[in-house]
Design a protein around this motif. Structure first.
Motif, PDB file in Angstrom:
ATOM      1  N   ILE A  92       0.422  -1.233   0.482  1.00  0.00           N
ATOM      2  CA  ILE A  92      -0.032   0.256   0.329  1.00  0.00           C
ATOM      3  C   ILE A  92       1.008   1.265  -0.133  1.00  0.00           C
ATOM      4  O   ILE A  92       1.927   1.501   0.552  1.00  0.00           O
ATOM      5  CB  ILE A  92      -0.861   0.299   1.123  1.00  0.00           C
ATOM      6  N   SER A  93       0.383   2.004  -0.923  1.00  0.00           N
ATOM      7  CA  SER A  93       1.026   3.779  -1.005  1.00  0.00           C
ATOM      8  C   SER A  93       0.465   4.657  -0.679  1.00  0.00           C
ATOM      9  O   SER A  93      -0.569   3.824  -0.906  1.00  0.00           O
ATOM     10  CB  SER A  93       2.500   3.444  -1.984  1.00  0.00           C
ATOM     11  N   ARG A  94       0.637   5.896  -0.692  1.00  0.00           N
ATOM     12  CA  ARG A  94      -0.064   6.568  -0.189  1.00  0.00           C
ATOM     13  C   ARG A  94      -1.513   6.956  -1.422  1.00  0.00           C
ATOM     14  O   ARG A  94      -2.600   7.512  -1.415  1.00  0.00           O
ATOM     15  CB  ARG A  94       0.147   7.925   0.156  1.00  0.00           C
ATOM     16  N   GLY A  95      -0.655   6.823  -2.738  1.00  0.00           N
ATOM     17  CA  GLY A  95      -1.537   7.045  -4.236  1.00  0.00           C
ATOM     18  C   GLY A  95      -3.039   6.185  -3.886  1.00  0.00           C
ATOM     19  O   GLY A  95      -3.639   5.701  -5.073  1.00  0.00           O
ATOM     20  N   ALA A  96      -3.045   5.097  -3.330  1.00  0.00           N
ATOM     21  CA  ALA A  96      -3.995   3.625  -3.559  1.00  0.00           C
ATOM     22  C   ALA A  96      -4.284   4.099  -3.002  1.00  0.00           C
ATOM     23  O   ALA A  96      -5.232   4.639  -2.311  1.00  0.00           O
ATOM     24  CB  ALA A  96      -3.438   2.393  -2.026  1.00  0.00           C
ATOM     25  N   THR A  97      -5.983   3.636  -4.884  1.00  0.00           N
ATOM     26  CA  THR A  97      -7.379   4.224  -4.236  1.00  0.00           C
ATOM     27  C   THR A  97      -8.039   2.743  -4.503  1.00  0.00           C
ATOM     28  O   THR A  97      -7.701   1.991  -4.520  1.00  0.00           O
ATOM     29  CB  THR A  97      -7.388   5.044  -5.726  1.00  0.00           C
ATOM     30  N   ARG A  98      -9.243   3.278  -4.132  1.00  0.00           N
ATOM     31  CA  ARG A  98     -10.578   1.482  -4.766  1.00  0.00           C
ATOM     32  C   ARG A  98      -9.815   1.571  -5.798  1.00  0.00           C
ATOM     33  O   ARG A  98     -10.415  -0.279  -5.979  1.00  0.00           O
ATOM     34  CB  ARG A  98     -12.235   2.918  -3.926  1.00  0.00           C
ATOM     35  N   ALA A  99      -9.866   1.927  -7.055  1.00  0.00           N
ATOM     36  CA  ALA A  99     -10.184   1.263  -8.558  1.00  0.00           C
ATOM     37  C   ALA A  99      -8.617   0.465  -8.054  1.00  0.00           C
ATOM     38  O   ALA A  99      -8.887  -0.959  -8.169  1.00  0.00           O
ATOM     39  CB  ALA A  99      -9.553   2.614  -9.089  1.00  0.00           C
TER      40      ALA A  99
END
Ligand SMILES: Nc1ncnc2c1ncn2[C@@H]1O[C@H](COP(=O)(O)OP(=O)(O)O)[C@@H](O)[C@H]1O
Ligand SMILES: O=P(O)(O)OC[C@H](O)CO
Length: 512
Positions: free
Chosen positions: A365-372
């Motif tokens: 998981i990085s800060r840019g992780a989204t539900r997509a």
């Protein structure tokens, strides 16, 4: 009116019914959702009466939709979720415990004790299975040990045990028939795959009294007759099989080497091996494809416990999706998972890893992780798990099948199937009818009613809808696989003793 067949598909998430004609054309369907209950971590239960009530409601809806009366049916075929364990009182006909669902891990300590006592080789050699809480025997042993009424009825000889096929046959016949088809019996871990009979040594191993067992019969033939009080007419039940075996029939995988994957709650890959008894040194199961009078065909199987269920989890528990089908456009809105890897080992890991203590992990998981990204990682996880099984099959057989036929609820997802072809490097074929399990039940019923000459005729019902070609090279596949293996290492053994060592090597070895 031409020939009308009724096919039942009693699945984990819903009970379905379908009326078809002699060419496999669908005339009417009925479907009623079925709830699972999760009373403790790793436990999964269902209400046996709800299994029956939803199945009956689905039958009535399918008949109404097709404009067919029960009296007009030539025969009924049944396909059912396998291993799920039901116990009832023969005298009252009443279920006396919740159904212990195939995914349930409650009997892991029983399997562990038998493993520690060195009994695993016996189970493996005789049944083709592994010693895992997935199979019915340890579930039944748990019920006998922990539910006093089950024990009491067993001591009085009044207890009836059955997988879901037996329960439906019992209900449909008004309590006249206590039988199981051999493909379902092969999933109990009590059947000797070689003789096709329940094995006294295995019964003793799990402490199961012979008096509670159903009669083992072929998958086709005059298996039962419905009681007129149930559907308003006497109808022949002439085909019964576990749902994955029925899907193998519906996919017309009748030649050795043909394989199918069904993406439902779990994912199940079965490869037809013909009359030969299959064996695996890479964590796959040997099982029956179907049992016909005088002929038994077999299959190699890899069972993945969580497939479509991970999409349900995103939808129902995380609220990230409104509908399961929204997972495809959401996942397609990003080019990759952004480094996220989801291992949905919610109820342990099945084939080829067989780790009841594994639990889900989300890594990278990085800060840019989204539900997509998460939706994409979920679809990738389904495809990776199926790939692990196909890799094990290729190792057992000296090469992968040339094509993978797919079906089940999640096989409607085009992105998933493209990811699958890309990860496998093998084309993936989806038929016109993705209700392949019900179609297979209809094929078996037709065979049992004498309407088809043999299993080879199942091909008459199969038509290609779309073929997904691989677009990746070997190096890309190897990179994706290596990342997945690292994530698997984080999930393995999680619910076991704290001393469990983490390992990145999860491929070979198979069943412990
Ligand atoms: N378009 C889709 N994309 C991904 N998963 C889906 C899609 N449609 C349904 N599913 C999943 O498929 C499963 C239902 O498939 P089904 O074959 O009916 O299962 P079962 O036979 O186990 O009851 C559910 O777990 C659901 O989340
Ligand atoms: O109901 P399904 O489609 O999830 O199938 C369940 C399997 O038969 C379990 O072995």
């Amino acid at each position: 009116m031409g020939t009308r067949l009724l096919a039942l598909d009693q699945g984990t998430t819903s009970s379905r019914a379908m009326v078809v004609d002699e060419d496999g054309r669908v005339l009417g369907v009925g479907q009623h959702p079925l709830a699972c209950h999760y009373p403790a971590p790793g436990w999964v239960e269902q209400d046996p009466e709800a299994i029956w009530a939803t199945q009956l409601a689905a039958i009535r809806d399918a008949l109404a939709a097709a404009g067919v009366e029960a009296a007009e049916l030539r025969a009924i075929g049944i396909a059912n979720q396998r291993e799920t364990t039901v116990v009832w009182d023969r005298e009252s006909g009443r279920a006396v415990a919740p159904a212990v669902v195939w995914q349930c891990r409650r009997s892991a300590p029983i399997c562990e004790a038998l493993r520690a006592a060195g009994r695993e080789p016996l189970v493996r050699e005789r049944t083709g299975l592994v010693l895992d809480p997935y199979f019915s025997a340890s579930k039944l042993a748990w019920l006998l040990e922990h539910v006093p009424e089950v024990r009491r009825l067993a001591d009085q000889g009044r207890l009836a045990f059955g997988t879901v096929d037996s329960w439906l046959l019992w209900k449909l016949s008004g309590g006249a028939v206590h039988r199981t088809d051999r493909t379902n019996a092969a999933r109990t871990a009590l059947l000797d795959l070689c003789t096709g009979r329940f094995d006294p040594e295995l019964l003793a191993l799990f402490g199961v009294p012979a008096s509670c067992l159903p009669e083992v019969v072929d998958s086709v033939g005059p298996l039962a007759e419905t009681d007129p009080s149930v559907l308003g007419a006497r109808v022949l039940v002439s085909g019964v099989a576990g749902d994955q075996q029925a899907a193998l029939a519906g996919q017309a995988c009748t030649e050795p080497g043909m394989a199918k994957a069904t993406y439902g709650t779990g994912a199940f890959v079965l490869l037809q091996t013909g009359p030969a008894l299959p064996s695996s040194s890479h964590g796959l199961l040997g099982t029956l494809a179907w049992s016909l009078p005088g002929r038994r065909d077999h299959a190699l199987e890899g069972s993945v416990f969580v497939a479509g269920a991970v999409i349900q989890w995103l939808r129902d528990d995380l609220g990230l999706l409104e509908r399961a089908e929204d997972s495809a456009p959401l996942a397609a809105s990003v080019p990759d998972s952004g480094g996220l890897v989801l291992v949905p080992a919610f109820t342990g890991l099945g084939a080829p890893h067989w780790d009841p203590a594994a639990r889900g992990a989300l890594v990278g998981i990085s800060r840019g992780a989204t539900r997509a990204h998460l939706a994409r990682a979920a679809l990738e996880a389904i495809a990776h798990q199926v790939r692990d099984v196909l890799v094990a099959m290729a190792e057992d057989l000296g090469g992968p099948p040339g094509v993978l036929r797919v079906d089940g609820g999640a096989a409607r997802n085009d992105l998933l199937l493209q990811l699958q072809a890309d990860l496998l490097g093998v084309p993936v074929e989806r038929p016109v009818v993705t209700e392949t399990t019900a179609l297979g039940a209809a094929c078996l019923a037709a065979l049992g009613a004498g309407l088809l000459p043999g299993p080879e005729a199942f091909a008459r019902f199969w038509r290609l809808e779309r073929r997904f070609e691989p677009t990746t090279d070997e190096a890309e596949r190897a990179r994706a696989q290596a990342t997945w293996q690292r994530a698997l290492g984080r999930a393995r053994g999680w619910a076991g003793p704290a001393t469990t060592t983490e390992t990145d090597d999860n491929t070979g070895g198979g069943a412990r």
